[in-house]
Motif scaffolding. Structure first.
Motif, mmCIF file in Angstrom:
data_model
loop_
_atom_site.group_PDB
_atom_site.id
_atom_site.type_symbol
_atom_site.label_atom_id
_atom_site.label_comp_id
_atom_site.label_asym_id
_atom_site.label_seq_id
_atom_site.Cartn_x
_atom_site.Cartn_y
_atom_site.Cartn_z
ATOM 1 N N ILE A 1 0.854 -1.188 0.000
ATOM 2 C CA ILE A 1 0.000 0.000 0.000
ATOM 3 C C ILE A 1 0.887 1.232 0.000
ATOM 4 O O ILE A 1 1.618 1.490 0.961
ATOM 5 C CB ILE A 1 -0.943 -0.002 1.219
ATOM 6 C CG1 ILE A 1 -1.918 -1.185 1.113
ATOM 7 C CG2 ILE A 1 -1.712 1.325 1.308
ATOM 8 C CD1 ILE A 1 -2.778 -1.386 2.344
ATOM 9 N N ALA A 2 0.861 1.979 -1.106
ATOM 10 C CA ALA A 2 1.675 3.189 -1.215
ATOM 11 C C ALA A 2 1.095 4.298 -0.341
ATOM 12 O O ALA A 2 1.832 5.037 0.316
ATOM 13 C CB ALA A 2 1.747 3.651 -2.668
ATOM 14 N N GLU B 1 5.924 11.096 -4.459
ATOM 15 C CA GLU B 1 7.142 10.590 -3.839
ATOM 16 C C GLU B 1 7.032 9.102 -3.544
ATOM 17 O O GLU B 1 7.949 8.324 -3.830
ATOM 18 C CB GLU B 1 7.436 11.364 -2.550
ATOM 19 C CG GLU B 1 7.897 12.792 -2.776
ATOM 20 C CD GLU B 1 9.180 12.875 -3.594
ATOM 21 O OE1 GLU B 1 10.114 12.092 -3.313
ATOM 22 O OE2 GLU B 1 9.234 13.710 -4.517
ATOM 23 N N GLU B 2 5.901 8.694 -2.972
ATOM 24 C CA GLU B 2 5.706 7.285 -2.629
ATOM 25 C C GLU B 2 5.685 6.411 -3.884
ATOM 26 O O GLU B 2 6.331 5.355 -3.935
ATOM 27 C CB GLU B 2 4.393 7.097 -1.858
ATOM 28 C CG GLU B 2 4.332 7.771 -0.504
ATOM 29 C CD GLU B 2 3.746 9.176 -0.559
ATOM 30 O OE1 GLU B 2 3.280 9.663 0.479
ATOM 31 O OE2 GLU B 2 3.787 9.806 -1.644
ATOM 32 N N VAL B 3 4.959 6.865 -4.896
ATOM 33 C CA VAL B 3 4.838 6.072 -6.123
ATOM 34 C C VAL B 3 6.163 6.012 -6.874
ATOM 35 O O VAL B 3 6.561 4.959 -7.376
ATOM 36 C CB VAL B 3 3.725 6.639 -7.036
ATOM 37 C CG1 VAL B 3 3.733 5.954 -8.393
ATOM 38 C CG2 VAL B 3 2.370 6.470 -6.372
ATOM 39 N N THR B 4 6.876 7.141 -6.930
ATOM 40 C CA THR B 4 8.152 7.177 -7.638
ATOM 41 C C THR B 4 9.134 6.158 -7.079
ATOM 42 O O THR B 4 9.753 5.387 -7.823
ATOM 43 C CB THR B 4 8.765 8.595 -7.562
ATOM 44 O OG1 THR B 4 7.910 9.503 -8.247
ATOM 45 C CG2 THR B 4 10.140 8.622 -8.211
ATOM 46 N N LYS B 5 9.294 6.138 -5.757
ATOM 47 C CA LYS B 5 10.231 5.203 -5.134
ATOM 48 C C LYS B 5 9.850 3.753 -5.431
ATOM 49 O O LYS B 5 10.693 2.939 -5.841
ATOM 50 C CB LYS B 5 10.276 5.417 -3.621
ATOM 51 C CG LYS B 5 11.238 4.462 -2.910
ATOM 52 C CD LYS B 5 11.178 4.631 -1.421
ATOM 53 C CE LYS B 5 12.181 3.693 -0.739
ATOM 54 N NZ LYS B 5 11.996 2.277 -1.104
ATOM 55 N N LEU B 6 8.576 3.426 -5.237
ATOM 56 C CA LEU B 6 8.128 2.050 -5.458
ATOM 57 C C LEU B 6 8.209 1.660 -6.922
ATOM 58 O O LEU B 6 8.598 0.527 -7.264
ATOM 59 C CB LEU B 6 6.701 1.873 -4.931
ATOM 60 C CG LEU B 6 6.562 1.852 -3.413
ATOM 61 C CD1 LEU B 6 5.106 2.012 -2.998
ATOM 62 C CD2 LEU B 6 7.130 0.551 -2.840
ATOM 63 N N ARG B 7 7.883 2.579 -7.813
ATOM 64 C CA ARG B 7 7.895 2.263 -9.239
ATOM 65 C C ARG B 7 9.320 1.967 -9.713
ATOM 66 O O ARG B 7 9.541 1.034 -10.501
ATOM 67 C CB ARG B 7 7.281 3.417 -10.031
ATOM 68 C CG ARG B 7 6.833 3.083 -11.450
ATOM 69 C CD ARG B 7 5.657 2.133 -11.495
ATOM 70 N NE ARG B 7 4.441 2.651 -10.938
ATOM 71 C CZ ARG B 7 3.518 3.350 -11.604
ATOM 72 N NH1 ARG B 7 3.691 3.599 -12.887
ATOM 73 N NH2 ARG B 7 2.419 3.770 -11.003
ATOM 74 N N ILE B 8 10.283 2.759 -9.243
ATOM 75 C CA ILE B 8 11.678 2.513 -9.630
ATOM 76 C C ILE B 8 12.160 1.172 -9.070
ATOM 77 O O ILE B 8 12.850 0.411 -9.753
ATOM 78 C CB ILE B 8 12.585 3.664 -9.149
ATOM 79 C CG1 ILE B 8 12.226 4.945 -9.898
ATOM 80 C CG2 ILE B 8 14.054 3.314 -9.378
ATOM 81 C CD1 ILE B 8 12.881 6.190 -9.338
#
Length: 343
Positions: free
Chosen positions: A222-223, A317-324
């Motif tokens: 969960i982001a 910010e949350e999505v960027t980190k998880l997506r990478i």
């Protein structure tokens, strides 16, 4: 290492810039792509790669991994071509409509308690049947965005109804209600659902948006989870129609007091199970999912919608980190497969 990021805008978005900057620290270049950039004749594509603070146009082979926005799926021929030549995070196959997701859950012993009675309404008589059974119903398009064209109908007696839409409500007799909705549902595909009273203490509609992403192990997490309240709205809680957003933990404490933690845990477990179940239904892995969950006064959860292209503007910010992290996972999986395929 190169990963394609396909979005429906020709100009790169702030999200694309943010993810490009942070991906470089992991040794990944992001190729910003639009479906129209693909050249099928020589299996190449043009695109944009961020260099410093400037987007530079490049011509390159089609990346082996492409993160595809669901809003690009309208380019059906291009998506079908790419599906044969690259790994796509979304290809549109087995997509689940608002109607289908409810029918699927109704047939599952675990998920049926989260389902909302739903039916396609091609005629007003179907709406009337639901009203006779449930007293209050919601009528909405099978395919819609941003909570548009959603109506609530309450039956007072055999010849009197209250119609709620956005911030207004008004009474109608049976004949006017029939004419009003027969005109609406004749222009598009609509469903009728039992109304779920997910309301604040002040009577405003609310739901819990659970945004899920994949992590570096390829597992759902969960982001972010937040509450959307449709201030003065009749039906929906979409914040783009004048609503507000609140921290889920704080809201649940105010709403459910000492039982807030149990409700919070229930939302988390349901969301993670639902994400896995959605992949099972669609017969493919996904990268992102937004679940809109209603909660009645008895703390029962109901799935309002499963969104394959949830808004990331509130949690970049949350999505960027998880997506990478997930891109790294996908590239590692690709590298592991390659020697086996050559052997």
């Amino acid at each position: 290492m190169l990963v394609g990021l396909m979005q429906p805008f020709r100009k790169p978005t702030p999200f694309a810039k943010n993810i490009s900057i942070k991906a470089k620290s992991k040794g990944i270049d992001i190729l910003y792509m639009h479906p129209s950039y693909i050249n099928e004749d020589d299996h190449t594509t043009s695109g944009l790669i961020l260099n410093g603070d400037t987007w530079e146009e490049v011509q390159t082979n089609i990346p082996e991994t492409i993160d595809v926005s669901a809003f690009c799926l309208k380019f059906k021929h291009t998506i079908e071509y790419l599906r044969k030549h690259a790994y796509l995070t979304e290809d549109g196959r087995n997509k689940i409509s608002k109607e289908r997701i409810q029918k699927i859950m109704e047939k599952d012993k675990y998920f049926q308690k989260y389902a909302i009675p739903t039916c396609r309404c091609k005629t007003f008589s179907i709406i009337k049947g639901y009203l006779s059974k449930y007293g209050e119903v919601v009528v909405k398009p099978i395919y819609s965005q941003l909570g548009k064209n959603i109506y609530k109908i309450s039956q007072i007696n055999e010849d009197e109804f209250i119609i709620g839409y956005q911030k207004s409500s008004h009474k109608m007799n049976l004949q006017d209600t029939f004419s009003y909705f027969q005109n609406i549902i004749s222009k598009d595909k609509f469903i009728v659902q039992k109304y779920i009273p997910s309301r604040t203490h002040l009577g405003d509609p609310f739901d819990c948006r659970v945004h899920l992403e994949k992590n570096k192990e390829g597992n759902w997490v969960i982001a972010k989870k937040y509450i959307r309240i449709g201030t003065d709205q009749q039906v929906v809680s979409n914040i783009q129609q004048g609503g507000n957003m609140f921290d889920a933990g704080m809201f649940l404490k105010l709403k459910f007091e000492e039982e807030a933690q149990l409700v919070n845990q229930h939302i988390n477990s349901f969301a993670l199970f639902m994400a896995k179940h959605t992949e099972k239904i669609r017969k493919r892995e996904l990268v992102t999912l937004g679940l809109d969950i209603g909660i009645d006064n008895d703390k029962n959860l109901f799935l309002f919608e499963a969104n394959s292209a949830p808004d990331t503007s509130l949690l970049q910010e949350e999505v960027t980190k998880l997506r990478i992290d997930y891109y790294t996972y996908l590239l590692e999986q690709l590298a592991e497969r390659a020697p086996k395929e050559l052997a």
